[in-house]
Design an enzyme around this catalytic site. Structure first.
Site, PDB file in Angstrom:
ATOM      1  N   HIS A  95       0.843  -1.207   0.000  1.00 34.84           N
ATOM      2  CA  HIS A  95       0.000   0.000   0.000  1.00 34.84           C
ATOM      3  C   HIS A  95       0.870   1.244   0.000  1.00 34.84           C
ATOM      4  O   HIS A  95       1.976   1.246   0.557  1.00 34.84           O
ATOM      5  CB  HIS A  95      -0.994   0.000   1.158  1.00 34.84           C
ATOM      6  CG  HIS A  95      -0.395   0.021   2.528  1.00 34.84           C
ATOM      7  ND1 HIS A  95      -0.128   1.192   3.201  1.00 34.84           N
ATOM      8  CD2 HIS A  95      -0.025  -0.976   3.364  1.00 34.84           C
ATOM      9  CE1 HIS A  95       0.366   0.915   4.386  1.00 34.84           C
ATOM     10  NE2 HIS A  95       0.456  -0.396   4.520  1.00 34.84           N
ATOM     11  N   ASP A  97      -0.431   4.369   0.869  1.00 34.61           N
ATOM     12  CA  ASP A  97      -0.891   5.395   1.820  1.00 34.61           C
ATOM     13  C   ASP A  97      -0.166   5.188   3.158  1.00 34.61           C
ATOM     14  O   ASP A  97       0.411   4.122   3.400  1.00 34.61           O
ATOM     15  CB  ASP A  97      -2.409   5.345   2.014  1.00 34.61           C
ATOM     16  CG  ASP A  97      -2.901   4.016   2.579  1.00 34.61           C
ATOM     17  OD1 ASP A  97      -2.321   2.975   2.227  1.00 34.61           O
ATOM     18  OD2 ASP A  97      -3.860   4.017   3.388  1.00 34.61           O
ATOM     19  N   ASP A 134       6.352   1.344   6.516  1.00 39.00           N
ATOM     20  CA  ASP A 134       4.951   0.932   6.430  1.00 39.00           C
ATOM     21  C   ASP A 134       4.219   1.904   5.532  1.00 39.00           C
ATOM     22  O   ASP A 134       3.697   2.899   6.009  1.00 39.00           O
ATOM     23  CB  ASP A 134       4.311   0.874   7.819  1.00 39.00           C
ATOM     24  CG  ASP A 134       2.912   0.291   7.772  1.00 39.00           C
ATOM     25  OD1 ASP A 134       2.530  -0.253   6.728  1.00 39.00           O
ATOM     26  OD2 ASP A 134       2.195   0.390   8.783  1.00 39.00           O
ATOM     27  N   GLU A 167      -5.097   1.246   2.850  1.00 38.08           N
ATOM     28  CA  GLU A 167      -4.850   0.249   3.893  1.00 38.08           C
ATOM     29  C   GLU A 167      -4.950   0.857   5.278  1.00 38.08           C
ATOM     30  O   GLU A 167      -5.445   0.235   6.212  1.00 38.08           O
ATOM     31  CB  GLU A 167      -3.460  -0.389   3.697  1.00 38.08           C
ATOM     32  CG  GLU A 167      -3.293  -1.716   4.412  1.00 38.08           C
ATOM     33  CD  GLU A 167      -2.785  -1.572   5.848  1.00 38.08           C
ATOM     34  OE1 GLU A 167      -2.809  -2.566   6.569  1.00 38.08           O
ATOM     35  OE2 GLU A 167      -2.357  -0.459   6.239  1.00 38.08           O
ATOM     36  N   GLU A 168      -4.499   2.084   5.422  1.00 38.22           N
ATOM     37  CA  GLU A 168      -4.473   2.708   6.746  1.00 38.22           C
ATOM     38  C   GLU A 168      -5.845   3.210   7.197  1.00 38.22           C
ATOM     39  O   GLU A 168      -5.987   3.754   8.284  1.00 38.22           O
ATOM     40  CB  GLU A 168      -3.454   3.853   6.774  1.00 38.22           C
ATOM     41  CG  GLU A 168      -2.016   3.441   6.444  1.00 38.22           C
ATOM     42  CD  GLU A 168      -1.382   2.517   7.488  1.00 38.22           C
ATOM     43  OE1 GLU A 168      -2.076   2.067   8.415  1.00 38.22           O
ATOM     44  OE2 GLU A 168      -0.180   2.237   7.358  1.00 38.22           O
ATOM     45  N   ASP A 194       3.974  -6.091   3.368  1.00 35.89           N
ATOM     46  CA  ASP A 194       3.557  -5.168   4.420  1.00 35.89           C
ATOM     47  C   ASP A 194       3.870  -5.775   5.784  1.00 35.89           C
ATOM     48  O   ASP A 194       3.067  -5.699   6.709  1.00 35.89           O
ATOM     49  CB  ASP A 194       2.061  -4.875   4.277  1.00 35.89           C
ATOM     50  CG  ASP A 194       1.634  -3.660   5.087  1.00 35.89           C
ATOM     51  OD1 ASP A 194       2.512  -2.903   5.536  1.00 35.89           O
ATOM     52  OD2 ASP A 194       0.426  -3.478   5.280  1.00 35.89           O
ATOM     53  N   HIS A 227     -26.987   7.868  44.773  1.00 30.82           N
ATOM     54  CA  HIS A 227     -26.447   7.807  46.125  1.00 30.82           C
ATOM     55  C   HIS A 227     -26.059   6.369  46.463  1.00 30.82           C
ATOM     56  O   HIS A 227     -26.874   5.454  46.339  1.00 30.82           O
ATOM     57  CB  HIS A 227     -27.494   8.339  47.119  1.00 30.82           C
ATOM     58  CG  HIS A 227     -26.958   8.506  48.493  1.00 30.82           C
ATOM     59  ND1 HIS A 227     -26.861   7.443  49.374  1.00 30.82           N
ATOM     60  CD2 HIS A 227     -26.454   9.603  49.129  1.00 30.82           C
ATOM     61  CE1 HIS A 227     -26.326   7.879  50.496  1.00 30.82           C
ATOM     62  NE2 HIS A 227     -26.067   9.194  50.378  1.00 30.82           N
TER      63      HIS A 227
HETATM   64 ZN   LIG Z   1       1.048  -1.346   6.293  1.00 30.86          ZN
END
Ligand SMILES: [Zn+2]
Length: 275
Positions: A95, A97, A134, A167-168, A194, A227
């Site tokens: 990925h 992103d 990542d 993905e994120e 990943d 109470h």
């Molecule tokens: Zn990742």
């Protein structure tokens, strides 16, 4: 493998420069403010696949349903190299992103200005930038390994790339994309770019990663403080109820106790465990 390794050695600086360029684009899928950057990253990744020698490279539009309405997603980048239909096909998933970089004050250098520095944990030096591990770094590594093999005519199998941009944020458009493109994505092995390696000098393949399931539970109680002398013990405290619910989710061996939770989980065979 020698010619490919020589190619990598000769092109190391270019590979590094290209990766740093990719890391400079803030492709934060969770924040709509960065939409143009995410889309730009998709184009850069597609171009890097073309430059690496992939055929039929496409920036594939995606969408998913949200609250009953169709919503555009970020594109999936596809590319392939089919050298012989009789050979196995490896599909590389990755990925482009990245996670939002907050909290910014914990960064020692700006997240989208990559720097290479040596630290105690990384005595040989490492790239510090959001996405470097990542997943731009890993995805890019596979693209470059592919390039080295294509350019030196040493590719031993067919390769497909499928690199997504959501993905994120939970990959909402990925499942519909895969379902619609089963034939295009057909392969013998999926290599998920990943994950991580045990150490820099230990090439590692991770088998079987865990998924993620989450939901929001709201427990409501009395509309005012009660109470303790009058209501204590008689009326359940929502926090105690919630704590009890959470406690019951996992048994003493760490097994999830929700009925049906493991129904679709495949157990590894003896063959799978064999090194
Ligand atoms: Zn990742």
């Amino acid at each position: 493998m020698k010619p490919a390794q020589d190619f990598i050695a000769q092109n190391k600086q270019r590979f590094l420069d290209e990766l740093l360029e990719l890391l400079r684009i803030p492709s934060i899928s969770a924040d709509p403010k960065y939409k143009d950057d995410v889309l730009r990253t998709a184009q850069v990744v597609a171009q890097s696949l073309r430059d690496a020698g992939a055929d039929n490279v496409e920036v594939c539009p995606t969408s998913h349903k949200k609250d009953g309405k169709a919503k555009d997603g970020y594109p999936v980048i596809y590319g392939e190299k089919i050298i012989d239909k009789k050979l196995p096909t490896v599909l590389v998933y990755g990925h482009y992103d990245v996670q939002p970089p907050d909290p910014l004050d914990l960064w020692t250098s700006p997240p989208f200005e990559p720097v290479i520095k040596k630290t105690k944990v990384h005595p040989q030096g490492a790239i510090f930038a959001r996405g470097s591990c990542d997943d731009k770094g890993q995805a890019y590594m596979h693209i470059k390994a592919f390039e080295a093999m294509v350019k030196t005519n040493t590719l031993p199998c067919n390769v497909k790339f499928c690199i997504e941009g959501e993905e994120e944020v939970g990959s909402p458009s990925f499942r519909p994309f895969v379902e619609k493109n089963k034939k295009k994505l057909a392969c013998d092995v999926v290599l998920c770019a990943d994950t991580s390696i045990i150490a820099n000098d230990v090439p590692s393949i991770t088998t079987g990663v865990r998924g993620l399931a989450y939901l929001q539970v709201e427990v409501t109680g009395p509309n005012r403080d009660l109470h303790s002398g009058v209501y204590g013990g008689g009326v359940a405290n929502p926090i105690n109820v919630l704590a009890g619910m959470i406690d019951k989710l996992i048994d003493k061996n760490g097994k999830i106790t929700i009925p049906g939770f493991y129904d679709d989980v495949l157990n590894e065979s003896k063959k799978d465990r064999k090194p």
